[in-house]
Write a protein that holds these residues in place. Structure first.
Motif, mmCIF file in Angstrom:
data_model
loop_
_atom_site.group_PDB
_atom_site.id
_atom_site.type_symbol
_atom_site.label_atom_id
_atom_site.label_comp_id
_atom_site.label_asym_id
_atom_site.label_seq_id
_atom_site.Cartn_x
_atom_site.Cartn_y
_atom_site.Cartn_z
ATOM 1 N N PHE A 130 1.006 -1.177 -0.017
ATOM 2 C CA PHE A 130 0.225 -0.039 0.102
ATOM 3 C C PHE A 130 0.956 1.291 0.057
ATOM 4 C CE2 PHE A 130 -2.461 3.180 2.229
ATOM 5 C CZ PHE A 130 -3.619 3.170 1.383
ATOM 6 N N CYS A 131 1.806 1.422 0.970
ATOM 7 C CA CYS A 131 2.714 2.320 1.109
ATOM 8 C C CYS A 131 3.506 2.573 -0.239
ATOM 9 C CB CYS A 131 3.728 2.357 2.112
ATOM 10 S SG CYS A 131 2.638 2.447 3.737
ATOM 11 N N ALA A 132 4.120 1.541 -0.984
ATOM 12 C CA ALA A 132 4.848 1.612 -2.312
ATOM 13 C C ALA A 132 4.096 2.169 -3.294
ATOM 14 C CB ALA A 132 5.464 0.107 -2.549
ATOM 15 N N SER A 133 2.731 1.744 -3.576
ATOM 16 C CA SER A 133 1.943 2.137 -4.471
ATOM 17 C C SER A 133 1.642 3.606 -4.169
ATOM 18 C CB SER A 133 0.454 1.550 -4.408
ATOM 19 O OG SER A 133 1.118 0.167 -4.413
ATOM 20 N N ALA A 158 -1.076 3.191 8.448
ATOM 21 C CA ALA A 158 0.540 3.245 8.562
ATOM 22 C C ALA A 158 1.122 4.260 7.578
ATOM 23 C CB ALA A 158 0.997 1.786 8.052
ATOM 24 N N PHE A 159 0.549 4.412 6.553
ATOM 25 C CA PHE A 159 1.250 5.472 5.720
ATOM 26 C C PHE A 159 0.987 6.930 6.020
ATOM 27 C CE2 PHE A 159 0.691 8.553 1.925
ATOM 28 C CZ PHE A 159 2.031 8.057 1.426
ATOM 29 N N ALA A 160 -0.085 7.443 6.589
ATOM 30 C CA ALA A 160 -0.279 8.464 7.517
ATOM 31 C C ALA A 160 0.728 8.854 8.550
ATOM 32 C CB ALA A 160 -1.722 8.575 7.708
ATOM 33 N N LEU A 161 1.073 7.731 9.223
ATOM 34 C CA LEU A 161 1.997 7.770 10.221
ATOM 35 C C LEU A 161 3.326 8.222 9.541
ATOM 36 C CD1 LEU A 161 2.723 7.670 13.129
ATOM 37 C CD2 LEU A 161 3.188 5.081 12.932
ATOM 38 N N ASN A 162 3.732 7.843 8.404
ATOM 39 C CA ASN A 162 4.838 8.251 7.866
ATOM 40 C C ASN A 162 4.792 9.547 7.377
ATOM 41 O OD1 ASN A 162 6.905 5.933 7.106
ATOM 42 N ND2 ASN A 162 4.837 4.993 7.010
ATOM 43 N N LEU A 163 3.894 10.131 7.106
ATOM 44 C CA LEU A 163 3.492 11.543 6.864
ATOM 45 C C LEU A 163 3.584 12.388 8.083
ATOM 46 C CD1 LEU A 163 0.917 11.663 4.146
ATOM 47 C CD2 LEU A 163 3.444 11.399 3.653
ATOM 48 N N ALA A 164 3.032 11.865 8.946
ATOM 49 C CA ALA A 164 3.092 12.709 10.256
ATOM 50 C C ALA A 164 4.454 12.678 10.847
ATOM 51 C CB ALA A 164 2.229 11.690 11.576
ATOM 52 N N VAL A 165 5.491 11.645 10.901
ATOM 53 C CA VAL A 165 6.691 11.709 11.077
ATOM 54 C C VAL A 165 7.425 12.792 10.238
ATOM 55 C CG1 VAL A 165 8.789 10.579 11.093
ATOM 56 C CG2 VAL A 165 6.577 9.381 11.717
ATOM 57 N N PHE A 166 7.262 12.860 9.130
ATOM 58 C CA PHE A 166 7.677 13.743 8.266
ATOM 59 C C PHE A 166 7.406 15.414 8.795
ATOM 60 C CE2 PHE A 166 7.274 16.471 4.318
ATOM 61 C CZ PHE A 166 8.645 16.835 4.022
ATOM 62 N N LEU A 167 5.930 15.537 8.983
ATOM 63 C CA LEU A 167 5.576 16.790 9.539
ATOM 64 C C LEU A 167 6.080 17.335 11.152
ATOM 65 C CD1 LEU A 167 1.737 16.997 8.959
ATOM 66 C CD2 LEU A 167 3.388 18.676 8.034
ATOM 67 N N LEU A 168 6.154 16.274 11.870
ATOM 68 C CA LEU A 168 6.804 16.426 13.277
ATOM 69 C C LEU A 168 8.171 16.670 13.208
ATOM 70 C CD1 LEU A 168 6.104 16.448 16.313
ATOM 71 C CD2 LEU A 168 6.512 14.050 16.273
ATOM 72 N N VAL A 169 8.933 15.913 12.459
ATOM 73 C CA VAL A 169 10.487 16.182 12.585
ATOM 74 C C VAL A 169 10.926 17.368 11.938
ATOM 75 C CG1 VAL A 169 12.746 15.062 12.205
ATOM 76 C CG2 VAL A 169 11.051 13.630 12.991
ATOM 77 N N GLY A 170 10.027 17.373 10.593
ATOM 78 C CA GLY A 170 10.536 18.775 9.752
ATOM 79 C C GLY A 170 10.026 19.996 10.221
#
Length: 345
Positions: free
Chosen positions: A60-63, A245-257
């Protein structure tokens, strides 16, 4: 409103945004952990196939990452040669697949609360592997702190009502592989000046993870799935789970960025306490006083570790400011001396 009032408004807006990013990350991380537990636990949804679940997530995430990078051009792909991909991304992908596989497997055997307690060992693993790979320097006070965290987790494990040796081994293995992955990202990618945000990271790493997970899946889970006819796919359950799971990766990007990696570490401690409380009150997992005492010790060790990192970061920033000021002063003196030296002639 005056200039000072405008500044106050900007500060308030920045604080509100930071807390918003933290809240989104905690909510999504919380949701993914509880959702995975629900799917994999034999007493709940009863679909105990962690490799298959991880492969669904990665597919799902790769797609989605492919669509965002290649079709919608949401982010630009990173320039990467074939040799760099094989030497850097492939090892990181292998470690990531092992980390996800083992961590998801642990939910079958251990409670959510105890898994969060074991995850407190992450700073210990990252520091130890960093020293082993000569990425970090050995410091006695830091090592004492790491021992105190380990001691706290050991006490929590001693007081665990549903202690399962195999489950503990799986979670400790997941921590070790994840810590090695984080260190290798610094060594293999950061040292080459390559930075991957969560979307480009999934774009390059997720297909690699799928390939590595395919081998154990064929031998471990495929025969059982085929025999029990468990291929029935609930698109609502697995679709929403994968999207989280995909949204969590984006949230990590937002939080760290938008804030910092240190902020995510501190937020992670808050999330762990919330998960322990949720596990005890809603899922009805047994949390003993010895559990809480041991994790409390580990929590103090992790808090001190984060505080020490913050102080080191502030000291480094102060040194950079002093160096920049000295350089500017030196440049200013050179500009002042240049006309004077011309007049002397």
């Amino acid at each position: 409103m005056g200039k000072g009032g405008s500044l106050s408004d900007n500060v308030i807006k920045s604080i509100i945004l930071s807390y918003t990013y933290v809240s989104i990350w905690i909510f999504l991380s919380f949701t993914v952990i509880v959702y995975n537990k629900y799917i994999l636990d034999k007493k709940l949804y009863n679909w105990p196939f962690p490799i298959s679940l991880t492969m669904i997530h990665m597919s799902f995430c790769a797609s989605l990452a492919f669509l965002l990078v290649k079709v919608f051009r949401f982010v630009d792909p990173v320039s990467m040669s074939k040799d760099l991909y094989i030497s850097s991304v492939v090892p990181i992908g292998a470690l990531y697949s092992l980390s996800l596989w083992l961590s998801n497997s642990a939910y079958i055997y251990l409670s959510v609360s105890f898994i969060q307690m074991l995850k407190a060992l992450m700073p210990v693993a990252v520091y130890s592997i960093g020293v082993l790979f000569k990425k970090d320097s050995f410091k006695t006070d830091t090592m004492i702190n790491m021992v105190s965290i380990s001691f706290g987790v050991a006490i929590a494990a001693y007081g665990e009502a549903r202690f399962d040796t195999w489950g503990v081994m799986l979670q400790l293995g997941a921590v070790a592989f994840e810590a090695t992955r984080l260190v290798l990202i610094q060594i293999l990618l950061s040292s080459k000046g390559i930075t991957l945000n969560p979307i480009t990271s999934l774009y390059y790493v997720a297909p690699c993870c799928l390939v590595f997970l395919l081998v154990p899946w064929i031998f471990v889970e495929y025969p059982v799935l085929k025999e029990t006819s468990s291929f029935a796919f609930d698109f609502v359950i697995f679709g929403t789970n994968s999207f989280c799971a995909f949204a969590l990766n984006l949230a990590v990007f937002l939080l760290v960025g938008k804030t910092s990696a240190l902020t995510m570490n501190v937020a992670g401690v808050v999330k762990d306490w919330l998960l322990i409380a949720f596990s005890w009150s809603v899922i009805k997992d047994t949390v003993t006083p010895i559990n809480l005492f041991g994790y409390g010790l580990a929590f103090l060790g992790v808090a001190y570790y984060n505080h020490a990192k913050l102080q080191a970061l502030k000291a480094k920033e102060a040194e950079m400011k002093v160096a920049q000021t000295d350089e500017e002063a030196h440049s200013h003196r050179l500009l002042e001396e240049k006309p004077g030296s011309g007049n002397d002639k």
